[in-house]
Motif scaffolding. Structure first.
Motif: not given
Length: 656
Positions: A411-432
Motif C-alpha cells: 500500500f502507499a499513501f498519497s502525497p496529499d496525505n488523504r488517500h491510500l492505494a492498496v494492491v492485493s493478490e486478487d489483482g485489485s487496486l483499491r483507492i481509499i
C-alpha cells in the motif's frame, strides 16, 4: 541382471557429518558461522546503462551477509523444488532510507512550491512539500530536520486533517518535556526474549554516530532472519552499526517515522512472518513487541508504514487481507469485531452480496479478449471491524479494515496525505479515503495479482506492478474525476516487484508540453526499466478505449461520486444502464471497473530495459545522486547518475 538404484542426495551441510538441526553426530552443538558484509566496486560495460540524459555507472555493490539457519530450525533434508507445500513467508532485501538532517530537495519541490498559496502544514517531509519556502525548509533544523532526500513518495504539503482527528482518546499522552520522545520499554541488547536470537552492536557505535556526516543517510535493511542498521555515508559502510538476528521469524517489511526522527531518536517499525511487530529505537537500543504471539492477527505482515503526520500510529497489512492501525505506545488485547450500529460496515448490506462472494469475485477477460463481469450485482466496500472513531481506544488495535480474503501485497499513501492505494493478490487496486474509512474506486489487473504500488509526486497518477509482467498507470477516481486505466507499460519478462517515481526528473509544471514524469521499475527477471511518461508519448490504440464508450458512464460516475461524501448514487445492475433494474448504491460502495482489453489500452515503451543482476530484484529507490536497487540475495547496488543536478541556488533563481 544388475539392478539400478538411485543414490540419495548429499547432506545439506556436508562439512558437518551427521549434523542436522544444529546437532553434531556426537551430540554437541555445531558452531554457527557468521559472515560479514562485503563491499565491492565491479567495473565493465555490464555494470552501466545508457539513458537519454547520460550514462549510469555502478558505484558499489554492498552484499549483506545472509545468516545461517537458527539451530532450532529443522532443515529439509531432501528439498523438492516442485513441492507445492506452503512455505514460511519470506521477502527479499528491502531498505528504509532516512536522512537525520535536512537534505537537498528535488527540482519538483521548487516548481510546485512557487505555485502554492495558503496551505498550512506543521511537519515537512520530502520531496514535494508545498507549505514552506525552500529557504525556510533548509533553515528548519530543529530536531535534526524533517526532510528525507530519499523519500520520493511520502511528504506533507496539504492541510489534510490528522487520522482520527476529533477522537480525543487518540491524543498522545502529554509529557513534561515536549521535545523529549518516549522510548520503547525493553532493552534489546539485554533482552532474554526467545523471539530475538542475538544483537550485535558495532564496538565503536557511539563514536561512529558522533563522527558521521550530518547530511549522511541511514539505511535499515532486512535479509533473511537478520535486520541491519547501516550508515551509507560512512567510508566503512560494510560495517553495520547494529545487526539483529531473530530466532525463526523473518522481517518482511519496515519503515522509519519521518515525524519523530532526530539526532537522538529514530522510530523504526518492523513487520514479521509470524505476524508480530517490533517498534525499535536504534540509538537507545530499546524495543517493544506488538501483536505478540499474534494476539490481534496471527498472519504475516506484508507491508507496514507510519501514518503521515502521526507520531504514534502506523498501518500494517496482514496476509489475510486485513489492514490494521496500531499505536506504538498502547498495549495489545484480544480483538473481536465491534458492532457500532448503522455506521459499522462489518455486517453485509442488503444491496451487496455476502462478504465472501464480494471478496472473491472480479471482472475477467475471456479468451477471445472480451471483457465480462464475474457477477454483475457485486459491489465492494471496506468492512470496518473497528473504526478509528471507536470509543474503545485504550488498547490496540486502533482500527481494523477487512478488504479481501486474499493477501494484501503493498500500500502507499498519497502525497496529499488523504488517500491510500492498496494492491492485493486478487489483482485489485483499491483507492481509499483512509481519513473517512471509505472506498473510493477499484480496479483490476490484466491478470494475476498486483505486487507493488506508488503515487506520482503530484498525486495525479498511481503506478502498479504485477504478476502480469506489466507496469500499469492509473488515474484514480478522486476529487470528482472519473478513474480509469491510462496505459500499460511493457518491458519486463517476469513479475514486477518494485515501482517508484524519480522526483528529480519529474516536471509537474503545467507547460506547453504538459506534465512529464520519470519512473522506474524492477522485477524478478533481474531487470530495471526506466520510463518517461507524458500523455503525448503514449502509443494510442486504433480502437477507442473503454472510457467514453456507451455503457460505462454510469459506472464511472458512481465511483468518482463517492468522494463527494453524503449523496447516494444510482447504478445500473449490469453496470451499463441498459434499461435493466436499477438500485441504490450507498456511500462507500463501488462497482469495480471492468478489465480493459489490450487492444483498447494505450501502451508506453521503456526508455531503458536492462538486466543488472543475476538474482531477482525486489526494491528500488531514487536519490539525488543515484538509483539504488536491491535483490533477494542481499545485494544493494548504487548506480551513480550521469551528471550533477542544477545547484539549489540556480533552481531558486529559475523559480523567481
Amino acid at each position: 541382471m544388475f539392478s539400478l538404484s538411485v543414490l540419495p542426495p548429499p547432506p545439506r551441510y556436508p562439512s558437518q557429518p551427521g549434523g542436522y538441526n544444529g546437532i553434531s553426530a556426537t551430540g554437541g552443538v555445531v558452531p554457527m558461522i557468521e559472515t560479514n558484509n562485503i563491499l565491492t566496486t565491479p567495473t565493465g560495460p555490464e555494470y552501466q546503462f545508457l539513458v537519454g540524459e547520460g550514462l549510469y555507472v555502478l558505484k558499489e555493490d554492498l552484499h549483506l551477509a545472509t545468516p545461517p539457519p537458527h539451530p532450532s530450525e529443522a532443515p529439509i533434508q531432501n528439498p523438492n523444488p516442485l513441492s507445492t507445500a506452503p512455505q514460511p513467508a519470506t521477502a527479499g532485501t528491502q531498505l528504509s532510507l532516512v536522512n537525520i538532517d535536512v537534505g537537498p530537495l528535488p527540482p519538483s519541490f521548487y516548481r510546485s512550491n512557487s505555485r502554492s498559496e495558503g496551505v498550512s502544514g506543521s511537519i515537512q517531509e520530502h520531496p514535494d512539500e508545498r507549505s514552506q519556502s525552500s529557504t525556510e525548509v533548509r533553515e528548519s533544523t530543529s530536531d535534526g530536520g524533517r526532510l528525507n532526500s530519499s523519500d520520493g513518495s511520502r511528504h506533507c504539503g496539504s492541510n489534510a486533517p490528522a487520522f482520527g482527528e476529533g477522537n480525543t482518546l487518540l491524543a498522545p499522552t502529554p509529557t513534561k518535556d515536549s521535545n523529549k520522545r518516549k522510548k520503547p520499554k525493553n532493552n534489546m541488547t539485554k533482552s532474554n526474549s526467545s523471539f530475538i536470537s542475538r544483537v550485535i552492536n558495532h564496538e565503536t557505535l557511539s563514536k561512529k554516530l558522533q563522527d558521521r556526516a550530518r547530511d549522511g543517510m541511514f539505511a535499515f535493511a532486512n535479509v533473511n532472519r537478520a535486520f541491519q542498521w547501516l550508515d551509507l555515508s560512512s567510508p566503512t559502510k560494510a560495517e553495520y552499526l547494529t545487526k539483529i538476528l531473530f530466532t525463526k521469524a523473518h522481517c518482511l517489511c519496515h519503515d522509519v517515522n519521518r515525524v519523530t526522527k532526530g539526532a537522538t531518536h529514530v522510530d523504526v517499525v518492523m513487520g514479521f512472518s509470524t505476524g508480530e511487530i517490533i517498534w525499535w529505537e536504534p540509538i537507545s537500543q530499546r524495543y517493544t513487541r506488538l501483536n505478540k504471539n499474534g494476539i490481534i492477527n496471527s498472519t504475516p505482515v506484508s507491508s507496514i508504514a507510519w501514518i503521515p503526520n502521526s507520531e504514534n500510529l502506523f498501518l500494517a497489512a496482514h496476509m489475510d487481507g486485513t489492514l490494521i492501525v496500531y499505536d506504538k505506545e498502547k498495549e495489545d488485547a484480544i480483538f473481536s469485531p465491534e458492532e457500532e450500529g448503522g455506521n459499522n460496515l462489518s455486517s453485509p448490506s442488503t444491496t451487496v452480496r455476502s462478504s465472501g462472494d464480494a471478496f472473491l469475485s472480479r471482472p475477467s477477460t475471456s479468451s477471445n479478449n472480451t471483457t465480462t463481469a464475474a457477477t454483475t450485482t457485486t459491489t465492494h466496500r471496506i468492512h470496518i471491524h473497528k473504526s478509528v472513531h471507536s470509543k474503545n481506544q485504550k488498547v490496540n488495535p486502533v482500527s481494523v479494515w477487512k478488504l479481501s480474503n486474499q493477501r494484501i501485497n503493498a500500500f502507499a499513501f498519497s502525497p496529499d496525505n488523504r488517500h491510500l492505494a492498496v494492491v492485493s493478490e486478487d489483482g485489485s487496486l483499491r483507492i481509499i479515503d483512509y481519513l473517512s474509512e471509505t472506498l473510493l474506486d477499484m480496479f483490476y489487473s490484466y491478470y494475476g495479482g498486483l505486487t507493488c504500488v506508488t503515487w506520482s509526486p503530484d498525486g495525479r497518477y498511481v503506478l502498479t506492478g504485477g504478476q502480469d509482467d506489466l507496469v500499469s498507470i492509473w488515474s484514480p477516481g478522486i476529487e470528482g474525476t472519473a478513474g480509469h486505466l491510462v496505459a500499460r507499460c511493457q518491458g519486463h519478462h517476469s513479475w514486477v516487484t518494485g515501482v517508484k517515481f524519480d522526483p528529480w526528473r519529474c516536471d509537474i509544471d503545467e507547460g506547453v508540453t504538459g506534465r512529464n514524469y520519470r519512473f522506474g521499475s524492477v522485477g524478478e527477471d533481474g531487470r530495471v526499466c526506466l520510463w518517461d511518461f507524458s500523455l503525448g508519448m503514449l502509443i494510442r490504440p486504433r480502437v477507442g478505449s473503454t472510457i467514453g464508450r456507451p455503457g460505462t458512464e454510469n459506472r464511472h460516475r458512481s465511483n468518482s461520486g463517492l468522494s463527494g461524501g453524503g449523496e447516494t448514487v444510482r447504478e445500473g445492475v449490469n453496470g451499463n444502464g441498459g434499461g435493466k433494474e436499477r438500485r441504490e448504491l450507498r456511500v462507500g460502495e463501488v462497482v469495480p471497473h471492468e478489465v480493459e482489453k489490450r487492444a483498447s489500452t494505450a501502451v508506453l515503451p521503456p526508455v531503458l530495459s536492462k538486466i543488472i543482476d543475476d538474482d531477482p530484484l525486489c526494491w528500488l529507490e531514487f536519490t539525488r545522486d543515484a538509483i539504488i536497487t536491491s535483490c533477494k540475495s542481499g545485494h544493494i547496488r548504487t548506480w551513480n547518475r550521469p551528471a550533477e543536478l542544477t545547484p539549489l541556488d540556480e533552481q531558486e533563481k529559475k523559480v523567481e
